[in-house]
Design a protein around this motif. Sequence first.
Motif, PDB file in Angstrom:
ATOM      1  N   UNK A 174       0.591  -1.093  -0.137  1.00  0.00           N
ATOM      2  CA  UNK A 174       0.126  -0.210  -0.025  1.00  0.00           C
ATOM      3  C   UNK A 174       0.779   1.065  -0.056  1.00  0.00           C
ATOM      4  N   UNK A 175       2.011   0.944   0.362  1.00  0.00           N
ATOM      5  CA  UNK A 175       3.028   2.449   0.529  1.00  0.00           C
ATOM      6  C   UNK A 175       4.211   2.585  -0.472  1.00  0.00           C
ATOM      7  N   UNK A 176       4.408   1.497  -1.088  1.00  0.00           N
ATOM      8  CA  UNK A 176       5.560   1.251  -2.148  1.00  0.00           C
ATOM      9  C   UNK A 176       5.249   2.099  -3.484  1.00  0.00           C
ATOM     10  N   UNK A 177       6.212   3.240  -3.605  1.00  0.00           N
ATOM     11  CA  UNK A 177       6.219   4.079  -4.566  1.00  0.00           C
ATOM     12  C   UNK A 177       4.931   5.204  -4.460  1.00  0.00           C
ATOM     13  N   UNK A 182       9.206   5.094   1.252  1.00  0.00           N
ATOM     14  CA  UNK A 182       9.010   4.026   0.412  1.00  0.00           C
ATOM     15  C   UNK A 182       9.053   3.903  -1.118  1.00  0.00           C
ATOM     16  N   UNK A 183       9.960   5.249  -1.553  1.00  0.00           N
ATOM     17  CA  UNK A 183      10.143   5.303  -2.886  1.00  0.00           C
ATOM     18  C   UNK A 183      11.357   4.791  -3.450  1.00  0.00           C
ATOM     19  N   UNK A 184      11.303   4.034  -4.371  1.00  0.00           N
ATOM     20  CA  UNK A 184      12.518   3.567  -5.059  1.00  0.00           C
ATOM     21  C   UNK A 184      13.742   4.398  -5.224  1.00  0.00           C
ATOM     22  N   UNK A 185      13.515   5.644  -5.408  1.00  0.00           N
ATOM     23  CA  UNK A 185      14.431   6.606  -5.646  1.00  0.00           C
ATOM     24  C   UNK A 185      15.214   6.808  -3.997  1.00  0.00           C
ATOM     25  N   UNK A 186      14.365   6.728  -3.161  1.00  0.00           N
ATOM     26  CA  UNK A 186      15.336   6.812  -1.798  1.00  0.00           C
ATOM     27  C   UNK A 186      15.576   5.639  -1.470  1.00  0.00           C
ATOM     28  N   UNK A 187      15.240   4.521  -1.666  1.00  0.00           N
ATOM     29  CA  UNK A 187      15.758   3.359  -1.132  1.00  0.00           C
ATOM     30  C   UNK A 187      17.063   2.995  -2.034  1.00  0.00           C
ATOM     31  N   UNK A 188      17.292   3.688  -2.955  1.00  0.00           N
ATOM     32  CA  UNK A 188      18.576   3.565  -3.723  1.00  0.00           C
ATOM     33  C   UNK A 188      19.744   4.099  -2.976  1.00  0.00           C
ATOM     34  N   UNK A 189      19.608   5.151  -2.249  1.00  0.00           N
ATOM     35  CA  UNK A 189      20.585   5.642  -1.313  1.00  0.00           C
ATOM     36  C   UNK A 189      20.677   4.587  -0.400  1.00  0.00           C
ATOM     37  N   UNK A 190      19.989   3.809   0.251  1.00  0.00           N
ATOM     38  CA  UNK A 190      20.362   2.812   1.291  1.00  0.00           C
ATOM     39  C   UNK A 190      21.068   1.590   0.411  1.00  0.00           C
ATOM     40  N   UNK A 191      20.767   1.294  -0.657  1.00  0.00           N
ATOM     41  CA  UNK A 191      21.396   0.486  -1.326  1.00  0.00           C
ATOM     42  C   UNK A 191      22.810   0.815  -1.589  1.00  0.00           C
ATOM     43  N   UNK A 192      23.154   2.099  -1.919  1.00  0.00           N
ATOM     44  CA  UNK A 192      24.538   2.604  -2.151  1.00  0.00           C
ATOM     45  C   UNK A 192      25.248   2.448  -0.867  1.00  0.00           C
TER      46      UNK A 192
END
Length: 288
Positions: A174-177, A182-192
């Motif tokens: 219900x929250x993803x993107x 919970x946005x993929x662009x934000x999550x990409x920072x944690x991935x890095x």
Amino acid sequence: MLTVATVNVNGIRAAYRRGMGEWLARREPDVLLLQEVRAPDEVLNELLGEGWHVAHQACDIKGRAGVAIASRLPVSAVRVGLGDGEPPVDTGRWVEMDVEVPGSDRPLTVVSVYIHSGTASDPERMAAKYSHLDRVTARLAELAEQAAAGERDVLVGGDVNIVHRPVDIKNWKGNHNRTSGVLDEEIAYLDRWFDELGLVDLGRLLAGEGPGPYTWWSWRGKAFDNDAGWRIDYLLATPRVAEHAHEAAVDRAETYDRRFSDHAPVVVDLAPSPRRELAPTAVGAERA
């Protein structure tokens, strides 16, 4: 054993009125990281009491943000903020302290960080969040490089306002993107941070695959009672520190009315000897 705790207090005066002092006296951390202090130095120091070395960056915008570190161990240096040109909305979100750990051949640099929450439907607020994340990521890269060179160990704690995986939020679908955090662009920072910079998520390392345990629940409705939470508060370590992390926990209140913040503290124990295995110490509602 060195105990480090991080918690978004959602206003330290309100947190103390709700019982934070009792939690602190019971837990007795050696290093305490705070976010959303929302109070001047004199109030923070009075509430914490004697015996602490305190570093605090209040926000330039009154009543917002504010991060602090309090250490019972000796301190060799403090650095506040993320450099020249920091806009007022980014102040009160980053403070570093070099702590002298007995027996260590290098300082432990501890960071308290508070990332913007953002609003997915508001491009201006999301732009501010991404701009701040860029500054944070650049500094984390510097710290990670220094740690790899043997100049320091690093432990970063705080409210990042981003979940990393579906197991870090009760309602991923219900929250993803759709919702900030919970946005993929934000999550990409944690991935890095994890994949490129080599930081280790101690909560996930020591608590298993989840789901949860969560660290934030809305004050509204039955979110806390139903454990409909988010895991957005982290303790992140460079590899040598992670090797010495033996246990992590989320100090979730027993009941809704015993909460002193809408966030629960995340606590990690660091031991002089490294772990013999990387298996989770435990999995449960109170493990981080």
